[in-house]
Design a protein around this motif. Structure first.
Motif, PDB file in Angstrom:
ATOM      1  N   LEU A  34       0.675  -1.232  -0.122  1.00 52.89           N
ATOM      2  CA  LEU A  34       0.148   0.046  -0.001  1.00 52.89           C
ATOM      3  C   LEU A  34       1.007   1.174  -0.086  1.00 52.89           C
ATOM      4  O   LEU A  34       0.520   2.225  -0.848  1.00 52.89           O
ATOM      5  CB  LEU A  34      -0.922   0.068   1.120  1.00 52.89           C
ATOM      6  CG  LEU A  34      -1.880   1.116   1.125  1.00 52.89           C
ATOM      7  CD1 LEU A  34      -3.219   1.075  -0.009  1.00 52.89           C
ATOM      8  CD2 LEU A  34      -2.644   1.099   2.439  1.00 52.89           C
ATOM      9  N   VAL A  35       2.005   1.267   0.701  1.00 50.76           N
ATOM     10  CA  VAL A  35       3.010   2.319   0.609  1.00 50.76           C
ATOM     11  C   VAL A  35       3.490   2.743  -0.632  1.00 50.76           C
ATOM     12  O   VAL A  35       3.661   3.767  -1.046  1.00 50.76           O
ATOM     13  CB  VAL A  35       3.800   2.403   1.733  1.00 50.76           C
ATOM     14  CG1 VAL A  35       5.070   3.360   1.693  1.00 50.76           C
ATOM     15  CG2 VAL A  35       3.196   2.575   3.143  1.00 50.76           C
ATOM     16  N   VAL A  55      -6.496  -0.507  -2.214  1.00 53.79           N
ATOM     17  CA  VAL A  55      -6.220  -1.159  -1.273  1.00 53.79           C
ATOM     18  C   VAL A  55      -6.582  -2.867  -1.313  1.00 53.79           C
ATOM     19  O   VAL A  55      -6.039  -3.560  -1.061  1.00 53.79           O
ATOM     20  CB  VAL A  55      -7.241  -0.339  -0.118  1.00 53.79           C
ATOM     21  CG1 VAL A  55      -7.672  -1.535   1.251  1.00 53.79           C
ATOM     22  CG2 VAL A  55      -6.660   0.727   0.115  1.00 53.79           C
ATOM     23  N   VAL A  56      -7.669  -3.039  -2.175  1.00 56.04           N
ATOM     24  CA  VAL A  56      -7.862  -4.410  -2.494  1.00 56.04           C
ATOM     25  C   VAL A  56      -6.904  -5.015  -3.294  1.00 56.04           C
ATOM     26  O   VAL A  56      -6.375  -6.292  -2.827  1.00 56.04           O
ATOM     27  CB  VAL A  56      -9.118  -4.483  -3.414  1.00 56.04           C
ATOM     28  CG1 VAL A  56      -9.514  -5.796  -3.911  1.00 56.04           C
ATOM     29  CG2 VAL A  56     -10.499  -4.085  -2.536  1.00 56.04           C
ATOM     30  N   LEU A  60      -4.581  -8.508  -1.875  1.00 51.37           N
ATOM     31  CA  LEU A  60      -4.385  -9.656  -2.526  1.00 51.37           C
ATOM     32  C   LEU A  60      -3.022 -10.279  -2.446  1.00 51.37           C
ATOM     33  O   LEU A  60      -3.072 -11.627  -1.870  1.00 51.37           O
ATOM     34  CB  LEU A  60      -4.618  -9.571  -3.666  1.00 51.37           C
ATOM     35  CG  LEU A  60      -6.079  -9.348  -4.244  1.00 51.37           C
ATOM     36  CD1 LEU A  60      -6.116  -8.754  -5.898  1.00 51.37           C
ATOM     37  CD2 LEU A  60      -6.844 -10.455  -4.026  1.00 51.37           C
ATOM     38  N   PRO A  61      -1.760  -9.645  -2.265  1.00 49.85           N
ATOM     39  CA  PRO A  61      -0.569 -10.521  -2.102  1.00 49.85           C
ATOM     40  C   PRO A  61      -0.602 -11.072  -0.451  1.00 49.85           C
ATOM     41  O   PRO A  61       0.341 -11.880  -0.386  1.00 49.85           O
ATOM     42  CB  PRO A  61       0.378  -9.481  -2.316  1.00 49.85           C
ATOM     43  CG  PRO A  61      -0.178  -8.284  -2.988  1.00 49.85           C
ATOM     44  CD  PRO A  61      -1.592  -8.377  -2.851  1.00 49.85           C
ATOM     45  N   ALA A  62      -1.196 -10.397   0.253  1.00 54.09           N
ATOM     46  CA  ALA A  62      -1.275 -10.495   1.611  1.00 54.09           C
ATOM     47  C   ALA A  62      -1.809 -11.800   1.829  1.00 54.09           C
ATOM     48  O   ALA A  62      -1.534 -12.768   2.929  1.00 54.09           O
ATOM     49  CB  ALA A  62      -1.519  -9.477   2.715  1.00 54.09           C
ATOM     50  N   PHE A  63      -2.989 -12.264   1.168  1.00 53.60           N
ATOM     51  CA  PHE A  63      -3.590 -13.329   1.365  1.00 53.60           C
ATOM     52  C   PHE A  63      -3.216 -14.525   0.278  1.00 53.60           C
ATOM     53  O   PHE A  63      -3.381 -15.862   0.727  1.00 53.60           O
ATOM     54  CB  PHE A  63      -4.965 -13.014   0.883  1.00 53.60           C
ATOM     55  CG  PHE A  63      -5.725 -12.510   2.012  1.00 53.60           C
ATOM     56  CD1 PHE A  63      -6.104 -13.024   3.149  1.00 53.60           C
ATOM     57  CD2 PHE A  63      -6.291 -11.137   1.811  1.00 53.60           C
ATOM     58  CE1 PHE A  63      -6.912 -12.444   4.138  1.00 53.60           C
ATOM     59  CE2 PHE A  63      -7.148 -10.623   2.714  1.00 53.60           C
ATOM     60  CZ  PHE A  63      -7.308 -11.184   3.900  1.00 53.60           C
ATOM     61  N   GLY A  64      -2.624 -13.990  -0.580  1.00 51.49           N
ATOM     62  CA  GLY A  64      -1.976 -15.031  -1.692  1.00 51.49           C
ATOM     63  C   GLY A  64      -0.493 -14.889  -1.846  1.00 51.49           C
ATOM     64  O   GLY A  64      -0.192 -14.741  -3.208  1.00 51.49           O
ATOM     65  N   PRO A  65       0.466 -14.891  -0.954  1.00 50.11           N
ATOM     66  CA  PRO A  65       1.949 -14.404  -1.140  1.00 50.11           C
ATOM     67  C   PRO A  65       2.520 -15.581  -2.020  1.00 50.11           C
ATOM     68  O   PRO A  65       3.599 -14.962  -2.790  1.00 50.11           O
ATOM     69  CB  PRO A  65       2.682 -14.501   0.242  1.00 50.11           C
ATOM     70  CG  PRO A  65       1.835 -15.437   0.855  1.00 50.11           C
ATOM     71  CD  PRO A  65       0.328 -15.427   0.294  1.00 50.11           C
ATOM     72  N   ARG A  67       1.408 -16.845  -4.731  1.00 49.94           N
ATOM     73  CA  ARG A  67       0.600 -16.927  -6.234  1.00 49.94           C
ATOM     74  C   ARG A  67       1.007 -15.790  -6.925  1.00 49.94           C
ATOM     75  O   ARG A  67       2.083 -15.356  -6.930  1.00 49.94           O
ATOM     76  CB  ARG A  67      -0.925 -16.944  -5.797  1.00 49.94           C
ATOM     77  CG  ARG A  67      -1.296 -17.999  -5.119  1.00 49.94           C
ATOM     78  CD  ARG A  67      -2.729 -18.152  -4.987  1.00 49.94           C
ATOM     79  NE  ARG A  67      -3.212 -19.524  -4.382  1.00 49.94           N
ATOM     80  CZ  ARG A  67      -4.136 -19.506  -3.173  1.00 49.94           C
ATOM     81  NH1 ARG A  67      -4.306 -18.622  -2.614  1.00 49.94           N
ATOM     82  NH2 ARG A  67      -4.275 -20.621  -2.882  1.00 49.94           N
ATOM     83  N   LEU A  68       0.164 -15.533  -7.910  1.00 47.50           N
ATOM     84  CA  LEU A  68       0.465 -14.557  -8.842  1.00 47.50           C
ATOM     85  C   LEU A  68       0.307 -13.046  -8.160  1.00 47.50           C
ATOM     86  O   LEU A  68       0.957 -12.014  -8.992  1.00 47.50           O
ATOM     87  CB  LEU A  68      -0.522 -14.651 -10.003  1.00 47.50           C
ATOM     88  CG  LEU A  68      -0.567 -13.656 -11.123  1.00 47.50           C
ATOM     89  CD1 LEU A  68       1.012 -13.814 -12.010  1.00 47.50           C
ATOM     90  CD2 LEU A  68      -1.507 -14.120 -12.112  1.00 47.50           C
ATOM     91  N   TRP A  69      -0.270 -12.796  -7.254  1.00 50.54           N
ATOM     92  CA  TRP A  69      -0.609 -11.535  -6.850  1.00 50.54           C
ATOM     93  C   TRP A  69       0.424 -10.674  -6.526  1.00 50.54           C
ATOM     94  O   TRP A  69       0.439  -9.457  -6.476  1.00 50.54           O
ATOM     95  CB  TRP A  69      -1.608 -11.559  -5.433  1.00 50.54           C
ATOM     96  CG  TRP A  69      -2.763 -12.707  -5.893  1.00 50.54           C
ATOM     97  CD1 TRP A  69      -3.392 -13.472  -5.310  1.00 50.54           C
ATOM     98  CD2 TRP A  69      -3.785 -12.126  -6.692  1.00 50.54           C
ATOM     99  NE1 TRP A  69      -4.495 -13.920  -5.727  1.00 50.54           N
ATOM    100  CE2 TRP A  69      -4.821 -13.070  -6.707  1.00 50.54           C
ATOM    101  CE3 TRP A  69      -4.006 -11.154  -7.704  1.00 50.54           C
ATOM    102  CZ2 TRP A  69      -5.958 -13.169  -7.523  1.00 50.54           C
ATOM    103  CZ3 TRP A  69      -4.968 -11.235  -8.598  1.00 50.54           C
ATOM    104  CH2 TRP A  69      -6.096 -12.181  -8.527  1.00 50.54           C
ATOM    105  N   PRO A  70       1.717 -10.972  -5.933  1.00 49.19           N
ATOM    106  CA  PRO A  70       2.535  -9.988  -5.577  1.00 49.19           C
ATOM    107  C   PRO A  70       3.131  -9.537  -6.961  1.00 49.19           C
ATOM    108  O   PRO A  70       3.613  -8.216  -7.008  1.00 49.19           O
ATOM    109  CB  PRO A  70       3.824 -10.834  -4.994  1.00 49.19           C
ATOM    110  CG  PRO A  70       2.885 -12.271  -4.307  1.00 49.19           C
ATOM    111  CD  PRO A  70       1.613 -12.459  -5.090  1.00 49.19           C
ATOM    112  N   THR A  71       3.204 -10.149  -7.956  1.00 56.05           N
ATOM    113  CA  THR A  71       3.741  -9.951  -9.210  1.00 56.05           C
ATOM    114  C   THR A  71       2.703  -8.741  -9.850  1.00 56.05           C
ATOM    115  O   THR A  71       3.237  -7.872 -10.330  1.00 56.05           O
ATOM    116  CB  THR A  71       3.805 -11.048  -9.901  1.00 56.05           C
ATOM    117  OG1 THR A  71       4.809 -12.056  -9.616  1.00 56.05           O
ATOM    118  CG2 THR A  71       4.340 -10.559 -11.582  1.00 56.05           C
ATOM    119  N   CYS A  72       1.762  -9.207  -9.745  1.00 58.62           N
ATOM    120  CA  CYS A  72       0.672  -8.148 -10.178  1.00 58.62           C
ATOM    121  C   CYS A  72       0.685  -6.812  -9.404  1.00 58.62           C
ATOM    122  O   CYS A  72       0.499  -5.716 -10.066  1.00 58.62           O
ATOM    123  CB  CYS A  72      -0.848  -8.829  -9.956  1.00 58.62           C
ATOM    124  SG  CYS A  72      -1.240 -10.064 -11.006  1.00 58.62           S
TER     125      CYS A  72
END
Length: 186
Positions: A34-35, A55-56, A60-65, A67-72
């Motif tokens: 977020l920062v 915020v959403v 996502l990366p916090a819930f699915g670290p 998976r693909l979410w950190p890259t997104c």
């Protein structure tokens, strides 16, 4: 109906087993992401629904670290910075760029840690402190190198940027080679 009840019970049981350290690591992922968004995006985008979407996207990366979410999230951060500088004409400020890089790296390394930690893991706090200290050393070394290269570029206006780019590429290749050598050495 019994399948739904069983699934709800399984979720309830999983939630009651969550421990503090993995939860704090995931909170750190959310905050760092977020920062990074706040540093990258222009204020015009952060107003209203844009902030809700970011915020959403930070959740996502916090819930699915793993998976693909950190890259997104990292790509969204870079896209926001490009939008702010190219689309909205924000000038490139060194401290802001270094802070953005630090948040990207911190979110990345925390995602790597969280992907290894189950929600119910019992973790020695020394592990987390050591992980964060290593991340801090990397961020500090990168910031010092970035400032030195920026100053070298300022001294020699035209050729400084070319030299900084070449030195940066050489450092990246050297570090990649070192990491590859360390992995093969195992």
């Amino acid at each position: 109906m019994t399948a739904i009840t069983a699934r709800v019970r399984a979720w309830r049981h999983a939630i009651t087993r969550i421990t503090l350290i993995p939860l704090l690591v995931r909170l750190g992922i959310f905050v760092a992401t977020l920062v990074g968004f706040l540093l990258a995006y222009p204020p015009e985008v952060l107003a209203g629904r844009g902030m809700v979407a970011l915020v959403v996207a930070a959740l996502l990366p916090a819930f699915g670290p793993g998976r693909l979410w950190p890259t997104c999230a990292a790509l969204l951060t870079v896209a926001g910075w490009l939008l702010a500088t190219a689309g909205f004409g924000r000038s490139i400020v060194l401290w802001q760029l270094l802070a953005l890089a630090a948040t990207l790296y911190l979110a990345h390394t925390l995602c790597a840690l969280a992907a290894l930690l189950p929600y119910d893991a019992v973790v020695d706090p020394e592990l987390i402190v050591g992980w964060l200290l290593r991340a801090g050393v990397v961020v500090l070394a990168s910031a010092v190198l970035g400032v030195l290269l920026a100053e070298a570029g300022a001294l020699r206006s035209g050729e400084g940027f070319r030299a900084a780019t070449i030195v940066g590429l050489l450092v990246a290749v050297g570090l990649s080679g070192l990491l590859g050598w360390l992995l093969r050495r195992r």
